[in-house]
Motif scaffolding. Structure first.
Motif, short mmCIF file in Angstrom:
data_model
loop_
_atom_site.label_atom_id
_atom_site.label_comp_id
_atom_site.label_asym_id
_atom_site.label_seq_id
_atom_site.Cartn_x
_atom_site.Cartn_y
_atom_site.Cartn_z
N ALA A 190 8.56 9.77 -3.50
CA ALA A 190 9.60 8.75 -3.52
C ALA A 190 8.93 7.40 -3.75
CB ALA A 190 10.37 8.75 -2.20
N GLU A 191 9.73 6.39 -4.04
CA GLU A 191 9.15 5.05 -4.22
C GLU A 191 8.34 4.66 -3.00
OE1 GLU A 191 12.32 5.81 -4.84
OE2 GLU A 191 13.14 4.62 -6.50
N GLY A 192 7.16 4.12 -3.25
CA GLY A 192 6.32 3.66 -2.15
C GLY A 192 5.35 4.69 -1.60
N ASP A 193 5.44 5.95 -2.08
CA ASP A 193 4.62 7.02 -1.51
C ASP A 193 3.17 7.00 -1.97
OD1 ASP A 193 6.52 8.17 0.10
OD2 ASP A 193 6.92 9.88 -1.23
N ALA A 194 2.95 6.88 -3.28
CA ALA A 194 1.61 7.11 -3.84
C ALA A 194 1.40 6.28 -5.10
CB ALA A 194 1.42 8.59 -4.16
N HIS A 195 0.15 6.12 -5.47
CA HIS A 195 -0.17 5.53 -6.77
C HIS A 195 -0.19 6.64 -7.81
CE1 HIS A 195 -2.48 1.95 -4.81
NE2 HIS A 195 -1.21 1.66 -5.01
N VAL A 196 0.35 6.36 -8.98
CA VAL A 196 0.29 7.30 -10.10
C VAL A 196 -0.31 6.57 -11.29
CG1 VAL A 196 1.57 8.80 -11.65
CG2 VAL A 196 2.30 8.59 -9.26
N ILE A 197 -1.46 7.05 -11.75
CA ILE A 197 -2.17 6.48 -12.90
C ILE A 197 -1.97 7.44 -14.06
CG2 ILE A 197 -4.42 5.77 -13.80
CD1 ILE A 197 -5.28 5.56 -10.77
N ARG A 198 -1.46 6.93 -15.18
CA ARG A 198 -1.17 7.81 -16.31
C ARG A 198 -1.83 7.28 -17.58
NH1 ARG A 198 4.93 10.22 -15.81
NH2 ARG A 198 3.97 11.69 -17.25
N ASN A 199 -2.38 8.21 -18.35
CA ASN A 199 -2.88 7.89 -19.68
C ASN A 199 -2.84 9.16 -20.52
OD1 ASN A 199 -5.31 9.42 -19.25
ND2 ASN A 199 -6.31 7.66 -18.33
N ALA A 200 -3.20 9.07 -21.78
CA ALA A 200 -3.18 10.25 -22.65
C ALA A 200 -4.21 11.27 -22.15
CB ALA A 200 -3.48 9.84 -24.09
N GLY A 201 -3.72 12.40 -21.68
CA GLY A 201 -4.59 13.45 -21.17
C GLY A 201 -4.86 13.40 -19.69
N GLY A 202 -4.51 12.29 -19.03
CA GLY A 202 -4.84 12.15 -17.61
C GLY A 202 -6.34 12.06 -17.38
N ARG A 203 -7.04 11.43 -18.33
CA ARG A 203 -8.50 11.43 -18.31
C ARG A 203 -9.08 10.36 -17.40
NH1 ARG A 203 -10.97 14.58 -21.92
NH2 ARG A 203 -12.23 14.83 -20.04
N ALA A 204 -10.27 10.65 -16.90
CA ALA A 204 -11.00 9.71 -16.04
C ALA A 204 -11.73 8.69 -16.91
CB ALA A 204 -11.97 10.45 -15.14
N SER A 205 -10.97 7.91 -17.63
CA SER A 205 -11.51 6.86 -18.48
C SER A 205 -12.02 5.71 -17.62
CB SER A 205 -10.40 6.34 -19.41
OG SER A 205 -9.35 5.77 -18.64
N PRO B 12 0.84 -1.21 0.00
CA PRO B 12 0.00 0.00 0.00
C PRO B 12 0.87 1.26 0.00
CG PRO B 12 -0.70 -1.54 1.70
CD PRO B 12 0.64 -2.01 1.21
N PRO B 13 0.46 2.30 -0.72
CA PRO B 13 1.26 3.53 -0.75
C PRO B 13 1.31 4.20 0.63
CG PRO B 13 -0.81 3.84 -1.92
CD PRO B 13 -0.73 2.40 -1.58
N LYS C 82 -10.00 0.76 -2.58
CA LYS C 82 -10.72 -0.37 -1.99
C LYS C 82 -9.79 -1.42 -1.41
CE LYS C 82 -14.42 -2.88 -1.12
NZ LYS C 82 -15.42 -2.45 -0.12
N LEU C 83 -8.71 -1.71 -2.11
CA LEU C 83 -7.82 -2.78 -1.68
C LEU C 83 -6.49 -2.29 -1.12
CD1 LEU C 83 -8.40 -5.32 -4.59
CD2 LEU C 83 -9.63 -5.12 -2.41
N LEU C 84 -6.13 -1.03 -1.42
CA LEU C 84 -4.82 -0.55 -1.00
C LEU C 84 -4.87 0.71 -0.16
CD1 LEU C 84 -3.11 -1.50 -4.33
CD2 LEU C 84 -2.60 -2.50 -2.11
N GLY C 85 -6.08 1.13 0.20
CA GLY C 85 -6.26 2.10 1.27
C GLY C 85 -5.98 3.56 0.99
N THR C 86 -5.94 3.98 -0.28
CA THR C 86 -5.73 5.40 -0.52
C THR C 86 -6.97 6.20 -0.11
OG1 THR C 86 -6.38 5.13 -2.85
CG2 THR C 86 -4.02 5.07 -2.34
N LYS C 87 -6.72 7.43 0.30
CA LYS C 87 -7.79 8.23 0.90
C LYS C 87 -8.03 9.57 0.21
CE LYS C 87 -7.11 6.26 5.53
NZ LYS C 87 -6.16 5.20 5.11
#
Length: 202
Positions: free
Chosen positions: A61-76, A37-38, A88-93
């Motif tokens: 730094a490594e282990g800090d956060a999840h980073v989701i990347r796609n073209a445009g940073g869109r909520a696809s 978990p981040p 849900k499974l890794l506890g980000t808030k």
């Protein structure tokens, strides 16, 4: 075929990547002990643009956060899939939606890219007359099934994506969603206040 021979036949970029990884791995130290978990319990949804380095602009730094990347940073759909797993499974808030200035997603529309791909799979070029194929052969109509999520207004794209995440039935209302864009000329994160207001936790 040996790995050595395979690597001899690969590109300069491939060799640079493998070389850099060897150096990185040699200095890896205790990073192999990081938890799954981040550690800072948040997620960034941002663009794949090579000028953006979320680790630097958000102090990660490594282990800090999840980073989701796609073209445009869109909520696809796929980005939301990742956000759901993240909380849900890794506890980000907390979630950050971060688009950026001078984004390539403002330079074309779905009809434009679909037309280009229908005639050729080779890389297209752009000039004062717009996008065009360098050659036209071997295309596919499969692009008509893909929503490319282009946009023509930067701040509105952030608002739209925060709104989509906020209203999604699988995203809890108590997760705050912040809306920003990254200025590629200054390196600054600029808040889109309407987006952050929409993303406010309740």
């Amino acid at each position: 075929m040996s790995n050595t021979l395979i690597q001899q036949e690969t590109s300069k970029v491939h060799k640079e990547v493998i070389g850099a990884n060897e150096k990185y791995a040699s200095e890896f130290g205790k990073k192999g002990e990081l938890a799954l978990p981040p550690a800072r319990s948040f997620t960034i949804l941002t663009c794949m643009d090579a000028r953006l380095d979320p680790a630097k602009y958000a102090g990660l730094a490594e282990g800090d956060a999840h980073v989701i990347r796609n073209a445009g940073g869109r909520a696809s759909d796929d980005a939301i899939r990742s956000l759901v797993i993240s909380y849900k499974l890794l506890g980000t808030k907390e979630f950050f939606v971060i688009h950026h200035s001078d984004c390539g997603m403002e330079l074309f529309t779905d009809p434009i890219i679909r037309n280009l791909l229908s005639k050729s799979l080779k890389t297209a070029t752009i000039d004062s007359n717009g996008w065009r194929n360098v050659e036209e052969s071997g295309g596919s109509d499969e692009a008509k099934y893909i929503p490319f999520l282009t946009f023509d207004h930067l701040e509105q794209s952030v608002i739209d994506d925060v709104k989509r995440i906020r209203n999604h039935p699988l995203i809890p209302k108590d997760i705050p969603i912040y809306g920003y864009y990254y200025d590629v000329k200054t390196g600054k994160l600029i808040e889109v206040k309407e987006a952050t207001k929409i993303g406010r936790a309740s």
